[in-house]
Design an enzyme around this catalytic site. Structure first.
Site, PDB file in Angstrom:
ATOM      1  N   GLU A   1      25.647  60.853  56.646  1.00 39.80           N
ATOM      2  CA  GLU A   1      24.212  60.897  56.971  1.00 39.80           C
ATOM      3  C   GLU A   1      23.350  61.323  55.783  1.00 39.80           C
ATOM      4  O   GLU A   1      22.712  62.370  55.816  1.00 39.80           O
ATOM      5  CB  GLU A   1      23.976  61.897  58.112  1.00 39.80           C
TER       6      GLU A   1
ATOM      7  N   SER B   1      22.864  70.951  52.031  1.00 40.20           N
ATOM      8  CA  SER B   1      21.968  69.950  51.461  1.00 40.20           C
ATOM      9  C   SER B   1      21.822  70.183  49.960  1.00 40.20           C
ATOM     10  O   SER B   1      22.046  71.300  49.485  1.00 40.20           O
ATOM     11  CB  SER B   1      20.622  70.060  52.163  1.00 40.20           C
TER      12      SER B   1
ATOM     13  N   TYR C   1      11.755  77.253  48.823  1.00 39.51           N
ATOM     14  CA  TYR C   1      13.125  77.352  48.290  1.00 39.51           C
ATOM     15  C   TYR C   1      13.173  77.673  46.801  1.00 39.51           C
ATOM     16  O   TYR C   1      14.250  77.666  46.213  1.00 39.51           O
ATOM     17  CB  TYR C   1      13.864  76.021  48.462  1.00 39.51           C
TER      18      TYR C   1
ATOM     19  N   GLY D   1      20.162  61.692  53.562  1.00 40.97           N
ATOM     20  CA  GLY D   1      18.713  61.584  53.720  1.00 40.97           C
ATOM     21  C   GLY D   1      18.061  61.613  52.350  1.00 40.97           C
ATOM     22  O   GLY D   1      17.570  60.626  51.831  1.00 40.97           O
TER      23      GLY D   1
ATOM     24  N   TYR E   1      11.629  65.277  52.091  1.00 42.87           N
ATOM     25  CA  TYR E   1      11.157  66.602  52.532  1.00 42.87           C
ATOM     26  C   TYR E   1       9.827  66.993  51.890  1.00 42.87           C
ATOM     27  O   TYR E   1       9.552  68.169  51.697  1.00 42.87           O
ATOM     28  CB  TYR E   1      12.238  67.664  52.279  1.00 42.87           C
TER      29      TYR E   1
ATOM     30  N   ARG F   1       8.335  72.808  49.174  1.00 38.83           N
ATOM     31  CA  ARG F   1       9.680  73.161  48.696  1.00 38.83           C
ATOM     32  C   ARG F   1       9.697  74.196  47.562  1.00 38.83           C
ATOM     33  O   ARG F   1      10.545  75.091  47.567  1.00 38.83           O
ATOM     34  CB  ARG F   1      10.472  71.903  48.317  1.00 38.83           C
TER      35      ARG F   1
ATOM     36  N   CYS G   1      -5.257  78.813  49.046  1.00 41.70           N
ATOM     37  CA  CYS G   1      -5.606  80.218  48.847  1.00 41.70           C
ATOM     38  C   CYS G   1      -4.356  81.062  48.897  1.00 41.70           C
ATOM     39  O   CYS G   1      -4.162  81.869  49.813  1.00 41.70           O
ATOM     40  CB  CYS G   1      -6.575  80.662  49.930  1.00 41.70           C
ATOM     41  N   GLU G   2      -3.482  80.857  47.935  1.00 38.83           N
ATOM     42  CA  GLU G   2      -2.223  81.588  47.948  1.00 38.83           C
ATOM     43  C   GLU G   2      -1.615  81.491  46.553  1.00 38.83           C
ATOM     44  O   GLU G   2      -1.482  80.386  46.015  1.00 38.83           O
ATOM     45  CB  GLU G   2      -1.297  80.934  48.986  1.00 38.83           C
TER      46      GLU G   2
ATOM     47  N   GLY H   1      23.764  65.574  52.686  1.00 39.71           N
ATOM     48  CA  GLY H   1      23.747  66.655  51.711  1.00 39.71           C
ATOM     49  C   GLY H   1      23.910  66.230  50.260  1.00 39.71           C
ATOM     50  O   GLY H   1      23.941  67.089  49.374  1.00 39.71           O
TER      51      GLY H   1
HETATM   52  N1  LLP Z   1      22.702  65.401  58.781  1.00 40.94           N
HETATM   53  C1  LLP Z   1      22.405  66.592  59.315  1.00 40.94           C
HETATM   54  C2  LLP Z   1      23.048  66.997  60.556  1.00 40.94           C
HETATM   55  C3  LLP Z   1      21.478  67.428  58.693  1.00 40.94           C
HETATM   56  O1  LLP Z   1      21.194  68.605  59.233  1.00 40.94           O
HETATM   57  C4  LLP Z   1      20.853  67.011  57.488  1.00 40.94           C
HETATM   58  C5  LLP Z   1      19.871  67.859  56.822  1.00 40.94           C
HETATM   59  C6  LLP Z   1      21.183  65.747  56.970  1.00 40.94           C
HETATM   60  C7  LLP Z   1      22.127  64.973  57.637  1.00 40.94           C
HETATM   61  C8  LLP Z   1      20.565  65.190  55.716  1.00 40.94           C
HETATM   62  O2  LLP Z   1      20.790  65.992  54.612  1.00 40.94           O
HETATM   63  P1  LLP Z   1      20.385  65.447  53.152  1.00 40.94           P
HETATM   64  O3  LLP Z   1      21.281  64.287  52.831  1.00 40.94           O
HETATM   65  O4  LLP Z   1      18.973  65.024  53.193  1.00 40.94           O
HETATM   66  O5  LLP Z   1      20.609  66.618  52.263  1.00 40.94           O
HETATM   67  N2  LLP Z   1      14.245  70.838  54.093  1.00 40.94           N
HETATM   68  C9  LLP Z   1      15.371  71.056  53.192  1.00 40.94           C
HETATM   69  C10 LLP Z   1      16.560  70.245  53.580  1.00 40.94           C
HETATM   70  C11 LLP Z   1      17.018  70.516  54.985  1.00 40.94           C
HETATM   71  C12 LLP Z   1      18.162  69.666  55.372  1.00 40.94           C
HETATM   72  C13 LLP Z   1      18.489  69.834  56.815  1.00 40.94           C
HETATM   73  N3  LLP Z   1      19.514  68.980  57.282  1.00 40.94           N
HETATM   74  C14 LLP Z   1      14.919  70.740  51.775  1.00 40.94           C
HETATM   75  O6  LLP Z   1      13.758  70.378  51.591  1.00 40.94           O
HETATM   76  O7  LLP Z   1      15.691  70.877  50.847  1.00 40.94           O
END
Ligand code: LLP
Length: 454
Positions: free
Chosen positions: A307, A227, A355, A309, A412, A351, A382-383, A265
């Site tokens: 995919e 990602s 991260y 996101g 996210y 985040r 409180c952190e 990603g």
């Molecule tokens: N497809 C699959 C199978 C995935 O596991 C993910 C993200 C996506 C698509 C979408 O990825 P994107 O295009 O959004 O990068 N919480 C983390 C990101 C975790 C992503 C997990 N999988 C953050 O805030 O950076």
């Protein structure tokens, strides 16, 4: 004071008006703060729709040029609500879900089951049954155990074979600026394509197992490499590995699977000056490389899917906060840092703490002429790790009551929000053409008390 508005990392609907106050989707921030309060997540609907459509068009065009079809699934884990599922579906995207909850929201939005995929490394029987009840277009299986469980479930219910993709790990792991092509896959997702000790690879074993079950229909192979990827070469390497596996399966069984999913990603800009992946460029590069790989392997191209996101929803969102306490802190003999506390924090954006993610913030209720100072935006938890923006220049006269916006929080943010310190989670409001619409209302303490059984 300098401002990066308009421009990245802000959504395209963000501007400053004559007085220097920020306007988003035609709505002045002061009005937003008054109508919905702060903190609030603000989504620029036109921007989100344009990004969704932009990804779809970019991939459709580039893949058509090499003679392949492609579907774009919006990865709902980045942020999903009924309205957002409808918007992306209107724009010609399908929806990728990762739990029964996400699946239910997509269905509630009226997205047909056939346009939904279900992911998850540990799906429950209830989640699998829900997917079958609604005829989801694909279940992406993540383990050999799941192959058996899904087949048994279909057997017990009767009905059509379940459409299945097998999630594989290609050894390519990417994210941020890091890119390692030889990775030893020490993580929970997918099945490795690496064969060891003269045995079939776990990926091949699972593909053969799916083919062995009349209750399952093998649609294809799925790969997601990471990602927030800004170096596009990982996608091309992973795609070739998947196409090789597909060709290997065909040689072995005569079955050439119809579909290949290359996952999400796609990286975005979080800071001024950062450059997001360009969907047109990446689509062209990936299309060219899969065409070359398929030619080398002498196999026809499959239908592809991706995919995204974050790249669809991330830049469209900002978080609006109100400044409270402002405190100068002497860091050493030379440096003073202004700690600017806002009315949210790690509960609405985990985040930075999780991260080390970097964000950009500006004072947005007014344009200040005060010289800028080094500041850190912190929350009210409180952190001490409760940091919203690690380092940013803010006007030296920033004060209690100022509105402050953090850019690119659409992905996210709300989807990973918590009730730490029993803060109530902020609303998500959409702005468009001067109108404000609440997509998710603000949680109340009564909502929290409703869970408390006394
Ligand atoms: N497809 C699959 C199978 C995935 O596991 C993910 C993200 C996506 C698509 C979408 O990825 P994107 O295009 O959004 O990068 N919480 C983390 C990101 C975790 C992503 C997990 N999988 C953050 O805030 O950076």
């Amino acid at each position: 004071m300098t401002t990066s508005i308009p421009g990245e990392p802000w959504s395209t609907g963000v501007a400053r008006d004559g007085s220097g106050a920020l306007v988003v989707g035609g709505v002045p921030v002061a009005r937003l703060a008054q109508e919905v309060g702060t903190p609030a997540y603000v989504l620029d609907e036109a921007d989100l729709r344009a990004r969704a459509a932009g990804y779809r068009r970019a991939f459709e065009t580039a893949f058509a040029e090499v003679g392949a079809g492609v579907d774009v699934y919006y990865a709902g884990k980045a942020f999903l609500s009924v309205a957002v599922a409808r918007w992306v579906h209107d724009e010609g995207l399908r929806v990728d879900t990762a739990s029964g909850g996400e699946l239910t929201v997509a269905l509630r939005a009226g997205v047909p089951g056939a346009d939904i995929g279900l992911h998850g490394n540990n799906k429950s029987d209830e989640e699998l049954a829900l997917a079958l009840d609604h005829g989801v277009g694909r279940v992406i299986v993540d383990s050999l155990v799941e192959v058996e469980r899904l087949a048994a479930l279909v057997r017990s219910r009767g009905g059509d074979p379940a459409p299945v993709m097998v999630r594989v790990t290609t050894g390519v792991h990417a994210g941020g600026h890091e890119y390692i092509s030889t990775a030893h896959e020490d993580q929970k997702f997918g099945l490795s394509v690496t064969a060891r000790d003269g045995q079939d690879s776990p990926a091949m074993t699972a593909l053969l197992a799916v083919l062995d079950h009349p209750e399952l229909r093998l649609l294809g192979i799925h790969s997601h490499i990471g990602s927030q990827i800004l170096d596009p070469s990982g996608f091309e390497v992973a795609a070739r590995v998947v196409l090789e596996l597909r060709a290997q399966l065909a040689r072995r069984t005569g079955v050439l699977v119809e579909e290949v999913d290359l996952g999400g990603g796609y990286g975005i800009a979080y800071l001024p000056g950062e450059v997001a992946l360009d969907p047109d460029r990446i689509a062209k590069d990936v299309a060219a490389s899969v065409a070359a790989a398929a030619a080398d392997l002498a196999t026809p191209l499959p239908r592809f899917s991706i995919e995204p996101g974050r790249a669809v929803v991330g830049p469209s969102g900002l978080t609006l906060y109100t400044v409270g306490t402002v405190k100068p802190v002497r860091v050493d003999d030379e440096t003073e840092r202004l700690y600017v506390s806002v009315d949210g924090g790690m509960s609405d954006n985990i985040r930075p703490a999780l991260y080390g993610a970097r964000y950009h913030a500006e004072v947005v209720g007014r344009l200040s002429s005060a010289p800028s100072v080094l500041a850190r935006v912190v929350g009210k938890h409180c952190e001490s790790g409760d940091v919203v923006v690690h380092e940013v220049q803010l006007p030296g006269d920033v004060r209690a009551g100022d509105l402050l916006a953090v850019a690119a929080t659409g992905a996210y943010g709300r989807s990973m929000a918590s009730n730490y310190n029993l803060l109530t989670r902020p609303p998500v409001v959409a702005v468009r053409d001067g109108a404000v619409r609440t997509l998710l209302r603000r949680e109340t303490v009564d909502d929290l008390l409703a869970l408390d059984q006394g």
